[in-house]
Design a protein around this motif. Structure first.
Motif, PDB file in Angstrom:
ATOM      1  N   PRO A  59       0.810  -1.229   0.000  1.00  0.00           N
ATOM      2  CA  PRO A  59       0.000   0.000   0.000  1.00  0.00           C
ATOM      3  C   PRO A  59       0.838   1.271   0.000  1.00  0.00           C
ATOM      4  O   PRO A  59       0.375   2.319  -0.433  1.00  0.00           O
ATOM      5  CB  PRO A  59      -0.826  -0.124   1.290  1.00  0.00           C
ATOM      6  N   ASN A  60       2.087   1.182   0.503  1.00  0.00           N
ATOM      7  CA  ASN A  60       2.940   2.371   0.547  1.00  0.00           C
ATOM      8  C   ASN A  60       3.573   2.683  -0.810  1.00  0.00           C
ATOM      9  O   ASN A  60       4.184   3.741  -0.975  1.00  0.00           O
ATOM     10  CB  ASN A  60       4.043   2.195   1.600  1.00  0.00           C
ATOM     11  N   GLU A  61       3.477   1.762  -1.728  1.00  0.00           N
ATOM     12  CA  GLU A  61       4.109   1.961  -3.037  1.00  0.00           C
ATOM     13  C   GLU A  61       3.087   1.982  -4.175  1.00  0.00           C
ATOM     14  O   GLU A  61       3.464   2.021  -5.336  1.00  0.00           O
ATOM     15  CB  GLU A  61       5.133   0.846  -3.281  1.00  0.00           C
ATOM     16  N   TYR A  74     -21.432  10.177 -12.945  1.00  0.00           N
ATOM     17  CA  TYR A  74     -20.026   9.752 -12.875  1.00  0.00           C
ATOM     18  C   TYR A  74     -19.470  10.113 -11.498  1.00  0.00           C
ATOM     19  O   TYR A  74     -19.650  11.241 -11.028  1.00  0.00           O
ATOM     20  CB  TYR A  74     -19.187  10.420 -13.961  1.00  0.00           C
ATOM     21  N   TYR A  75     -18.808   9.152 -10.871  1.00  0.00           N
ATOM     22  CA  TYR A  75     -18.228   9.337  -9.540  1.00  0.00           C
ATOM     23  C   TYR A  75     -16.753   8.951  -9.617  1.00  0.00           C
ATOM     24  O   TYR A  75     -16.394   7.919 -10.200  1.00  0.00           O
ATOM     25  CB  TYR A  75     -18.964   8.448  -8.542  1.00  0.00           C
ATOM     26  N   TYR A  76     -15.899   9.794  -9.062  1.00  0.00           N
ATOM     27  CA  TYR A  76     -14.459   9.542  -9.101  1.00  0.00           C
ATOM     28  C   TYR A  76     -13.878   9.813  -7.727  1.00  0.00           C
ATOM     29  O   TYR A  76     -14.165  10.846  -7.113  1.00  0.00           O
ATOM     30  CB  TYR A  76     -13.796  10.445 -10.139  1.00  0.00           C
ATOM     31  N   ASP A  77     -13.079   8.886  -7.220  1.00  0.00           N
ATOM     32  CA  ASP A  77     -12.439   9.063  -5.921  1.00  0.00           C
ATOM     33  C   ASP A  77     -11.026   8.508  -6.004  1.00  0.00           C
ATOM     34  O   ASP A  77     -10.840   7.336  -6.353  1.00  0.00           O
ATOM     35  CB  ASP A  77     -13.231   8.342  -4.833  1.00  0.00           C
ATOM     36  N   GLU A  78     -10.034   9.333  -5.670  1.00  0.00           N
ATOM     37  CA  GLU A  78      -8.634   8.936  -5.777  1.00  0.00           C
ATOM     38  C   GLU A  78      -8.034   8.764  -4.384  1.00  0.00           C
ATOM     39  O   GLU A  78      -8.391   9.486  -3.444  1.00  0.00           O
ATOM     40  CB  GLU A  78      -7.870   9.996  -6.564  1.00  0.00           C
ATOM     41  N   ASN A  79      -7.089   7.808  -4.292  1.00  0.00           N
ATOM     42  CA  ASN A  79      -6.370   7.552  -3.040  1.00  0.00           C
ATOM     43  C   ASN A  79      -7.323   7.252  -1.885  1.00  0.00           C
ATOM     44  O   ASN A  79      -7.170   7.764  -0.780  1.00  0.00           O
ATOM     45  CB  ASN A  79      -5.474   8.763  -2.678  1.00  0.00           C
ATOM     46  N   MET A  80      -8.344   6.433  -2.172  1.00  0.00           N
ATOM     47  CA  MET A  80      -9.328   6.112  -1.139  1.00  0.00           C
ATOM     48  C   MET A  80      -8.985   4.831  -0.396  1.00  0.00           C
ATOM     49  O   MET A  80      -9.739   4.395   0.438  1.00  0.00           O
ATOM     50  CB  MET A  80     -10.723   5.969  -1.771  1.00  0.00           C
ATOM     51  N   ASP A 103       4.073   4.141  -7.891  1.00  0.00           N
ATOM     52  CA  ASP A 103       4.468   5.531  -7.696  1.00  0.00           C
ATOM     53  C   ASP A 103       4.929   6.201  -8.977  1.00  0.00           C
ATOM     54  O   ASP A 103       4.974   7.436  -9.065  1.00  0.00           O
ATOM     55  CB  ASP A 103       5.575   5.623  -6.641  1.00  0.00           C
ATOM     56  N   ASP A 104       5.255   5.392  -9.971  1.00  0.00           N
ATOM     57  CA  ASP A 104       5.670   5.953 -11.265  1.00  0.00           C
ATOM     58  C   ASP A 104       4.509   6.013 -12.250  1.00  0.00           C
ATOM     59  O   ASP A 104       4.703   6.182 -13.448  1.00  0.00           O
ATOM     60  CB  ASP A 104       6.798   5.099 -11.853  1.00  0.00           C
TER      61      ASP A 104
END
Length: 318
Positions: A59-61, A74-80, A103-104
């Motif tokens: 999860p850290n990478e 439309y629903y968008y959620d990042e880094n959830m 991460d890249d």
């Protein structure tokens, strides 16, 4: 010298190919998937979780982004993280997706799940059909099935806006009266009925009395009849024939008109049966004799006619 360089190139190529294959193998082994319900009630909020059965994503990478969409939303959620909540406000199918990147920003894996949303006001059932009919009843049949696993039930109704549950919700319905029956949807989760109803028209077959018309004059014998749903050959629906073995007219109650016109003088018309009978109308023409005797104003005989008494069925006048 050239030979040595060639060996070095081959070694490098093999190493690169092995690394590529190894990287592909690691990526393919992730096999993440979305876990959660595939059906939802309109207005529900449900949780969907990202599952990684191999457990080899750090999860850290890595990071996720979730999305949910249909034609109007439309629903968008990042880094959830590994789960998200979706509210299903529209009565449409939703596609829920999740994608993982490192991460890249290199794509690692992803999954999509389709969720069917059950509307608060259920959809109108399709029109039922007539399965079969017999004397006194008709069997109706649904042409599809409701989503009973999502609290939707189709109830038979005697009216288009009916809300009865006592008529049953089975695949078939037997009716003995009426000409139209209905099928209406009920959502027990929302407590609401469908706006409209499916419907079917029908006719309940009933028994009818048919009277034999043996003399073909269109009038039936009141003493010779059968009961059935359709008209049999040689039968009519009326019972107006008082002379069922002799063709006659309706004006004469089915009896024949006298073949010899009667004068306006005084006369006596006589019918003499040649067999025992309790009703003259049951006799055929060869089972009785007819005669007419005319008299003057003082009652003295003038002429006698024996109707059809001759050998050629001619009248004999004396």
């Amino acid at each position: 010298m050239n030979t040595q360089n060639t060996h070095d190139v081959l070694k490098i190529t093999v190493v690169l190919l092995f690394l590529l294959m190894s990287n592909f193998s690691i990526t393919a082994q992730n096999n993440i998937y979305i876990q959660g319900p595939t059906k939802a009630h309109q207005g529900e909020i449900l949780t969907y979780t990202l599952n990684n059965p191999n457990g080899d994503i750090n999860p850290n990478e890595t990071y996720w982004y979730w999305e949910a969409f249909n034609n109007d939303f439309y629903y968008y959620d990042e880094n959830m993280g590994s789960s998200t909540d979706i509210e299903f406000n529209l009565p449409l199918d939703y596609d829920i997706g999740v994608e993982l990147y490192d991460d890249d920003y290199n794509y690692i894996d992803g999954d999509y799940l389709t969720v069917t949303v059950i509307p608060e006001i259920p959809n109108t059932p399709p029109n039922p059909t007539v399965l079969s009919s017999t004397t006194g009843s008709v069997t109706l049949q649904r042409t599809d099935s409701p989503q009973t696993d999502m609290d939707i039930t189709w109830y038979w109704q005697s009216s288009s806006n009916g809300t009865s549950t006592s008529n049953g919700s089975g695949t078939t319905k037997v009716v003995t009266t009426g000409t139209t029956y209905y099928l209406r949807a009920y959502n027990s989760h929302s407590g609401l009925w469908s706006t409209d109803s499916g419907w079917v028209s029908y006719t309940v077959p009933t028994l009818q009395t048919w009277y034999q018309d043996s003399d073909g004059d269109g009038l039936g014998d009141p003493n010779n009849f059968i009961n059935q749903t359709s008209k049999p050959t040689g039968y009519v629906s009326n019972s107006d024939d008082e002379c069922p073995l002799q063709s006659g007219t309706l004006d004469n109650n089915g009896c024949p008109v006298i073949s010899t016109p009667l004068s306006d003088q005084n006369y006596v018309y006589t019918i003499t049966p040649t067999k025992g009978v309790n009703k003259l109308g049951l006799l055929s023409n060869n089972e009785f004799m007819e005669s007419v005797n005319y008299y003057d104003g003082l009652g003295r005989p003038i002429q006698s006619i024996a109707i059809r008494a001759g050998g050629q069925q001619q009248n004999i006048v004396t």
